[in-house]
Design a protein around this motif. Structure first.
Motif, PDB file in Angstrom:
ATOM      1  N   ASN A   7       0.880  -1.157   0.000  1.00  0.00           N
ATOM      2  CA  ASN A   7       0.000   0.000   0.000  1.00  0.00           C
ATOM      3  C   ASN A   7       0.919   1.208   0.000  1.00  0.00           C
ATOM      4  O   ASN A   7       1.505   1.547   1.031  1.00  0.00           O
ATOM      5  N   LEU A   8       1.073   1.816  -1.170  1.00  0.00           N
ATOM      6  CA  LEU A   8       2.041   2.901  -1.311  1.00  0.00           C
ATOM      7  C   LEU A   8       1.589   4.188  -0.635  1.00  0.00           C
ATOM      8  O   LEU A   8       2.409   5.072  -0.418  1.00  0.00           O
ATOM      9  N   GLU A   9       0.314   4.282  -0.281  1.00  0.00           N
ATOM     10  CA  GLU A   9      -0.167   5.460   0.447  1.00  0.00           C
ATOM     11  C   GLU A   9       0.170   5.366   1.925  1.00  0.00           C
ATOM     12  O   GLU A   9       0.570   6.343   2.535  1.00  0.00           O
ATOM     13  N   GLU A  10      -0.002   4.172   2.482  1.00  0.00           N
ATOM     14  CA  GLU A  10       0.131   4.034   3.935  1.00  0.00           C
ATOM     15  C   GLU A  10       1.501   3.585   4.412  1.00  0.00           C
ATOM     16  O   GLU A  10       1.951   3.999   5.470  1.00  0.00           O
ATOM     17  N   ASP A  11       2.163   2.702   3.657  1.00  0.00           N
ATOM     18  CA  ASP A  11       3.453   2.194   4.144  1.00  0.00           C
ATOM     19  C   ASP A  11       4.471   2.012   3.024  1.00  0.00           C
ATOM     20  O   ASP A  11       4.980   0.919   2.812  1.00  0.00           O
ATOM     21  N   PRO A  12       4.815   3.113   2.322  1.00  0.00           N
ATOM     22  CA  PRO A  12       5.743   2.980   1.194  1.00  0.00           C
ATOM     23  C   PRO A  12       7.121   2.444   1.594  1.00  0.00           C
ATOM     24  O   PRO A  12       7.701   1.643   0.852  1.00  0.00           O
ATOM     25  N   GLU A  13       7.627   2.825   2.750  1.00  0.00           N
ATOM     26  CA  GLU A  13       8.965   2.358   3.129  1.00  0.00           C
ATOM     27  C   GLU A  13       8.974   0.877   3.487  1.00  0.00           C
ATOM     28  O   GLU A  13       9.960   0.181   3.241  1.00  0.00           O
ATOM     29  N   ASP A  14       7.871   0.374   4.065  1.00  0.00           N
ATOM     30  CA  ASP A  14       7.772  -1.065   4.318  1.00  0.00           C
ATOM     31  C   ASP A  14       7.790  -1.837   3.004  1.00  0.00           C
ATOM     32  O   ASP A  14       8.419  -2.887   2.893  1.00  0.00           O
ATOM     33  N   VAL A  15       7.086  -1.311   2.009  1.00  0.00           N
ATOM     34  CA  VAL A  15       7.055  -1.955   0.685  1.00  0.00           C
ATOM     35  C   VAL A  15       8.458  -1.961   0.089  1.00  0.00           C
ATOM     36  O   VAL A  15       8.943  -2.990  -0.396  1.00  0.00           O
ATOM     37  N   ARG A  16       9.133  -0.820   0.134  1.00  0.00           N
ATOM     38  CA  ARG A  16      10.498  -0.725  -0.411  1.00  0.00           C
ATOM     39  C   ARG A  16      11.426  -1.718   0.307  1.00  0.00           C
ATOM     40  O   ARG A  16      12.220  -2.402  -0.330  1.00  0.00           O
ATOM     41  N   MET A  17      11.306  -1.809   1.629  1.00  0.00           N
ATOM     42  CA  MET A  17      12.153  -2.718   2.406  1.00  0.00           C
ATOM     43  C   MET A  17      11.915  -4.179   1.990  1.00  0.00           C
ATOM     44  O   MET A  17      12.867  -4.948   1.845  1.00  0.00           O
ATOM     45  N   GLU A  18      10.660  -4.571   1.757  1.00  0.00           N
ATOM     46  CA  GLU A  18      10.350  -5.939   1.330  1.00  0.00           C
ATOM     47  C   GLU A  18      10.940  -6.229  -0.051  1.00  0.00           C
ATOM     48  O   GLU A  18      11.453  -7.323  -0.305  1.00  0.00           O
ATOM     49  N   PHE A  19      10.856  -5.259  -0.947  1.00  0.00           N
ATOM     50  CA  PHE A  19      11.447  -5.445  -2.274  1.00  0.00           C
ATOM     51  C   PHE A  19      12.966  -5.584  -2.164  1.00  0.00           C
ATOM     52  O   PHE A  19      13.570  -6.413  -2.843  1.00  0.00           O
ATOM     53  N   MET A  20      13.597  -4.794  -1.303  1.00  0.00           N
ATOM     54  CA  MET A  20      15.062  -4.876  -1.143  1.00  0.00           C
ATOM     55  C   MET A  20      15.459  -6.245  -0.585  1.00  0.00           C
ATOM     56  O   MET A  20      16.448  -6.830  -1.006  1.00  0.00           O
ATOM     57  N   LYS A  21      14.668  -6.781   0.355  1.00  0.00           N
ATOM     58  CA  LYS A  21      14.941  -8.131   0.878  1.00  0.00           C
ATOM     59  C   LYS A  21      14.870  -9.149  -0.243  1.00  0.00           C
ATOM     60  O   LYS A  21      15.714 -10.040  -0.347  1.00  0.00           O
ATOM     61  N   TYR A  22      13.845  -9.032  -1.067  1.00  0.00           N
ATOM     62  CA  TYR A  22      13.678  -9.958  -2.193  1.00  0.00           C
ATOM     63  C   TYR A  22      14.852  -9.828  -3.169  1.00  0.00           C
ATOM     64  O   TYR A  22      15.444 -10.828  -3.577  1.00  0.00           O
ATOM     65  N   PHE A  23      15.212  -8.592  -3.529  1.00  0.00           N
ATOM     66  CA  PHE A  23      16.333  -8.392  -4.457  1.00  0.00           C
ATOM     67  C   PHE A  23      17.621  -8.954  -3.877  1.00  0.00           C
ATOM     68  O   PHE A  23      18.431  -9.553  -4.591  1.00  0.00           O
ATOM     69  N   ARG A  24      17.828  -8.772  -2.581  1.00  0.00           N
ATOM     70  CA  ARG A  24      19.026  -9.309  -1.933  1.00  0.00           C
ATOM     71  C   ARG A  24      19.056 -10.837  -2.038  1.00  0.00           C
ATOM     72  O   ARG A  24      20.094 -11.426  -2.310  1.00  0.00           O
ATOM     73  N   SER A  25      17.889 -11.466  -1.878  1.00  0.00           N
ATOM     74  CA  SER A  25      17.839 -12.938  -1.981  1.00  0.00           C
ATOM     75  C   SER A  25      18.144 -13.394  -3.410  1.00  0.00           C
ATOM     76  O   SER A  25      18.804 -14.407  -3.612  1.00  0.00           O
ATOM     77  N   ILE A  26      17.700 -12.629  -4.398  1.00  0.00           N
ATOM     78  CA  ILE A  26      17.996 -12.957  -5.803  1.00  0.00           C
ATOM     79  C   ILE A  26      19.501 -12.834  -6.052  1.00  0.00           C
ATOM     80  O   ILE A  26      20.113 -13.712  -6.669  1.00  0.00           O
ATOM     81  N   ILE A  27      20.100 -11.774  -5.557  1.00  0.00           N
ATOM     82  CA  ILE A  27      21.548 -11.578  -5.721  1.00  0.00           C
ATOM     83  C   ILE A  27      22.316 -12.719  -5.049  1.00  0.00           C
ATOM     84  O   ILE A  27      23.277 -13.244  -5.612  1.00  0.00           O
ATOM     85  N   ASN A  28      21.891 -13.118  -3.860  1.00  0.00           N
ATOM     86  CA  ASN A  28      22.558 -14.234  -3.172  1.00  0.00           C
ATOM     87  C   ASN A  28      22.472 -15.519  -3.992  1.00  0.00           C
ATOM     88  O   ASN A  28      23.445 -16.265  -4.083  1.00  0.00           O
ATOM     89  N   LEU A  29      21.303 -15.790  -4.588  1.00  0.00           N
ATOM     90  CA  LEU A  29      21.152 -16.990  -5.430  1.00  0.00           C
ATOM     91  C   LEU A  29      22.061 -16.925  -6.657  1.00  0.00           C
ATOM     92  O   LEU A  29      22.665 -17.926  -7.038  1.00  0.00           O
TER      93      LEU A  29
END
Length: 186
Positions: free
Chosen positions: A150-172
């Motif tokens: 929800n980009l209106e209510e918790d944009p930084e939480d969304v960004r943090m989740e995407f960064m976690k996902y990207f980090r896992s892709i880089i690790n793989l």
């Protein structure tokens, strides 16, 4: 610089382009709804995301794929050499819940990607109720990492989740490269 190709797929009007713009910090196409024709590729660089001491950054190619199935003949070309898939859907629409099974089958199972290479995003559009926190997803979707955006209510939480996902892709990718190097050495 390490490059990772990540596909953003899902039903029409689910918010793929909005999330691609948000994550890549792009201002392209901000405004009213304009359906993506085929695919739109956004390049996004993130320094030091891979966490290694070499300090090399990472480049992400975010492939914002059209949700229109008339482009299905292009899907094999889009999938080639992808490192991850983000399936985005609108949890308010029952049709999306059915459709994401097809997206998973085509883009994750057919590519033989690991479930850890897939992220499921329930994207809440501005002004919609978020009473869909307890989604009941069918197997195999229920074993995937699911985030609510929800980009209106918790944009930084969304960004943090995407960064976690990207980090896992880089690790793989790094693990795969190391295995390949070790097989060459041995």
């Amino acid at each position: 610089m390490l490059t990772a190709k990540v596909l953003l797929v899902g039903p029409r009007e689910s918010g793929k382009s909005v999330l691609a713009n948000f994550v890549s910090e792009s201002t392209e196409g901000i405004g009213g709804y304009v359906p993506t024709q085929g695919v739109r590729i956004l390049e996004y660089e993130k320094p030091n995301l891979n966490g290694n001491s070499k300090g090399a950054g990472c480049r992400f190619e975010l492939w914002d794929c059209s949700g229109d199935q008339k482009f299905e003949t292009c899907w094999p070309a889009l999938m080639k050499d992808s490192n991850g898939v983000i399936i985005i859907f609108n949890p308010e629409l029952p049709s999306h819940l059915k459709e994401i099974e097809m997206w998973y089958s085509c883009f994750v199972e057919q590519q033989l990607l690991l479930d850890s290479q897939c992220l499921l995003v329930a994207h809440h559009k501005p002004g919609t109720a978020e009473d869909t926190e307890n989604l009941s997803l069918a197997y195999p979707l229920n074993k995937l990492k699911l985030i609510h955006s929800n980009l209106e209510e918790d944009p930084e939480d969304v960004r943090m989740e995407f960064m976690k996902y990207f980090r896992s892709i880089i690790n793989l990718i790094n693990e795969s490269r190391e295995k390949e190097e070790m097989s060459i050495i041995s």
